[in-house]
Design a protein around this motif. Structure first.
Motif, PDB file in Angstrom:
ATOM      1  N   SER A   1     146.415  17.566   6.419  1.00 56.08           N
ATOM      2  CA  SER A   1     145.086  17.135   6.844  1.00 56.08           C
ATOM      3  C   SER A   1     144.851  17.424   8.323  1.00 56.08           C
ATOM      4  CB  SER A   1     144.883  15.646   6.563  1.00 56.08           C
ATOM      5  OG  SER A   1     144.506  15.430   5.218  1.00 56.08           O
TER       6      SER A   1
ATOM      7  N   ASP B   1     144.013  21.053   8.429  1.00 59.10           N
ATOM      8  CA  ASP B   1     142.662  21.200   7.894  1.00 59.10           C
ATOM      9  C   ASP B   1     141.627  20.732   8.917  1.00 59.10           C
ATOM     10  OD1 ASP B   1     141.002  21.695   5.364  1.00 59.10           O
ATOM     11  OD2 ASP B   1     140.422  19.636   5.834  1.00 59.10           O
TER      12      ASP B   1
ATOM     13  N   ASP C   1     135.528  18.901   5.991  1.00 58.62           N
ATOM     14  CA  ASP C   1     136.778  18.190   6.203  1.00 58.62           C
ATOM     15  C   ASP C   1     137.111  17.310   5.001  1.00 58.62           C
ATOM     16  OD1 ASP C   1     135.400  15.356   7.128  1.00 58.62           O
ATOM     17  OD2 ASP C   1     134.319  17.112   7.818  1.00 58.62           O
ATOM     18  N   ASP C   2     138.266  16.661   5.055  1.00 62.35           N
ATOM     19  CA  ASP C   2     138.757  15.943   3.876  1.00 62.35           C
ATOM     20  C   ASP C   2     137.941  14.683   3.580  1.00 62.35           C
ATOM     21  OD1 ASP C   2     139.735  14.115   5.763  1.00 62.35           O
ATOM     22  OD2 ASP C   2     141.819  14.705   5.524  1.00 62.35           O
TER      23      ASP C   2
ATOM     24  N   HIS D   1     135.214  10.122   4.978  1.00 59.76           N
ATOM     25  CA  HIS D   1     135.974  11.237   5.547  1.00 59.76           C
ATOM     26  C   HIS D   1     136.966  10.661   6.552  1.00 59.76           C
ATOM     27  CE1 HIS D   1     133.157  14.430   4.077  1.00 59.76           C
ATOM     28  NE2 HIS D   1     132.305  13.413   4.109  1.00 59.76           N
TER      29      HIS D   1
ATOM     30  N   SER E   1     141.269  14.090  -0.835  1.00 58.03           N
ATOM     31  CA  SER E   1     140.759  15.323  -1.428  1.00 58.03           C
ATOM     32  C   SER E   1     140.322  16.271  -0.319  1.00 58.03           C
ATOM     33  CB  SER E   1     139.573  15.011  -2.347  1.00 58.03           C
ATOM     34  OG  SER E   1     139.128  16.170  -3.011  1.00 58.03           O
ATOM     35  N   HIS E   2     140.877  17.468  -0.307  1.00 61.72           N
ATOM     36  CA  HIS E   2     140.489  18.479   0.667  1.00 61.72           C
ATOM     37  C   HIS E   2     139.406  19.372   0.084  1.00 61.72           C
ATOM     38  CE1 HIS E   2     144.514  17.284   2.141  1.00 61.72           C
ATOM     39  NE2 HIS E   2     143.917  17.401   3.310  1.00 61.72           N
TER      40      HIS E   2
ATOM     41  N   HIS F   1     131.141  16.769  -0.581  1.00 63.37           N
ATOM     42  CA  HIS F   1     132.178  16.683  -1.598  1.00 63.37           C
ATOM     43  C   HIS F   1     131.638  16.194  -2.941  1.00 63.37           C
ATOM     44  CE1 HIS F   1     136.777  16.704  -0.985  1.00 63.37           C
ATOM     45  NE2 HIS F   1     136.492  17.214  -2.161  1.00 63.37           N
TER      46      HIS F   1
ATOM     47  N   ARG G   1     148.550  22.393  -2.853  1.00 60.46           N
ATOM     48  CA  ARG G   1     147.649  21.904  -1.819  1.00 60.46           C
ATOM     49  C   ARG G   1     147.908  22.644  -0.504  1.00 60.46           C
ATOM     50  NH1 ARG G   1     145.294  16.365  -0.891  1.00 60.46           N
ATOM     51  NH2 ARG G   1     146.564  15.566  -2.614  1.00 60.46           N
TER      52      ARG G   1
END
Length: 415
Positions: free
Chosen positions: A31, A34, A88-89, A97, A252-253, A260, A378
């Motif tokens: 993360s 990411d 972003d995640d 987020h 969740s990415h 999302h 992932r």
């Protein structure tokens, strides 16, 4: 794992002072990569650079726009810029987020304090866990009434993250959360505007300031969350019973450059014959209707929150994983605008927030995001996404994280 139940402030304090498990730390490291890739790419988005340039104080903390700033200023700017692309995640336990609030807070304080990158990652991780727990405690009603969990629960997570780096004692940590409770804010009405990423930056700055002020001796109510007239009572919180647990391995990415809430739909129709479809009906959880169902967006930002438009993009072969595809001209393209009139979006309680059921001219397509990718899969997809966003620098950032090199990591954010 035995799920011990604590009052919410005690629960967040437990995260602040607990060593995280390696399995969850491995996901947080991904993360952080990411987050970095999204932030580097995000600092080029729209007018955000002009906004960031209005802040020129200088200081010990790295800013994604290439400057340095005070700890609070860097947290604000980096939180905002890393959420600018909305790439972003996301954690669906509370619909927020986590990384864009907690990583900027942890990083800014870590640079000022001279701790290791591993310490920073651990601080971001416990902050992310605290933000999810706070969001679960507030409950869905808090989100549905119009509060943005990234901003509200995220501020409490950022406070825990910053406090972890500062090594606040339990009393200081409690006061920091109390101070946060009187500052945290953020509304869903900002979705589709520059105000949405700002919510993440404000959460990061709030966390940094609350932790630093508590360290400096500022006190507050000892229970700013669940106490009388506390944050929960005044912000439509449900006061849900939340067990202590580690949840970031279920984060969740994003692999589509849009909200999302649209991802299950896009995954479902990857092989569907959309272009010549006469009628496309999207069955989605009712909660998404107020989040990402803009019927007629006319900006690239708005298009990221529109079932109809992302389906039109997919129908015409545009890559929804490409951040450069979401432009104002794309949102206004006459062919796409005409096609999105074929889309009907209906709320459906029979699908979860992680699912979508799409009916294309009578044929049904489904997808469920609820099964997290195995760690190696992932890792591969996040590395591929990071390379697509920032090129070869992604591999250098990943190496800096592996080498526990905070100075190199910070340098790569702006080089």
């Amino acid at each position: 794992m035995t799920q011990e139940r604590l009052d919410i402030t005690a629960l967040l304090l437990r995260y602040a002072h607990t060593e995280p498990p390696e399995k969850v730390r491995a996901v947080m490291q991904l993360s952080v990569l990411d987050w970095a890739a999204c932030g580097i790419a995000g600092q080029r988005e729209g007018d955000f650079a002009d906004w960031a340039a209005t802040m020129t104080s200088g200081g010990p903390a790295t800013r994604l726009d290439g400057r340095t700033g005070t700890v609070a200023e860097a947290a604000l700017i980096n939180g905002t810029l890393s959420h600018a692309l909305d790439y972003d995640d996301t954690h669906f336990a509370h619909i927020g987020h986590p990384s864009v609030a907690v990583v900027p807070a942890a990083l800014a304080v870590a640079e000022a304090e001279g701790v290791t990158l591993r310490d920073m990652v651990d601080a971001a991780l416990v902050g992310a866990e605290a933000s999810v727990a706070a969001g679960l405690w507030l409950g869905r009603a808090h989100y549905q009434i119009g509060f943005h969990q990234t901003a509200t629960a995220g501020a409490f997570g950022a406070t825990v993250a910053a406090g972890r780096v500062l090594r606040l004692d339990p009393d200081q940590s409690r006061y920091a959360l109390g101070l946060c409770s009187t500052m945290a804010s953020g509304l869903k009405s900002q979705f589709g505007t520059m105000g949405k990423p700002l919510n993440a930056g404000l959460a990061a700055r709030t966390g940094v300031e609350a932790a630093m002020w508590a360290q400096a001796g500022m006190t507050s109510t000892r229970d700013g969350l669940a106490g009388p007239l506390g944050f929960g009572e005044t912000h439509h919180g449900a006061g849900e019973d939340v067990p202590f647990d580690w949840r970031m391995d279920a984060v969740s990415h994003k692999f589509h450059a849009c909200c999302h809430g649209l991802h299950a739909t896009l995954e479902a129709v990857r092989n569907a014959p959309l272009r010549d479809a006469r009628q496309v009906t999207v069955h989605t959880h009712p909660r998404w209707m107020t989040v990402c169902n803009q019927v007629a967006p006319d900006t690239g930002l708005g298009a990221k929150f529109s079932y109809a438009h992302v389906l039109a993009m997919a129908a015409f072969g545009l890559d929804t994983g490409d951040i450069s595809a979401f432009t104002d001209s794309c949102a206004q393209d006459p062919s796409l605008v005409a096609w999105r009139g074929r889309v009907q979006v209906v709320p459906d309680d029979s699908v979860t927030e992680m699912q979508a059921r799409i009916v294309v001219d009578g044929t049904t397509y489904t997808h469920d995001l609820d099964s997290p990718l195995p760690i190696e899969a992932r890792r591969q997809r996040i590395h591929e996404k990071a390379r697509a966003l920032v090129g070869a620098r992604a591999d250098e950032i990943a190496q800096a994280i592996e080498d526990d090199d905070l100075a190199r990591f910070a340098q790569l954010l702006t080089s």
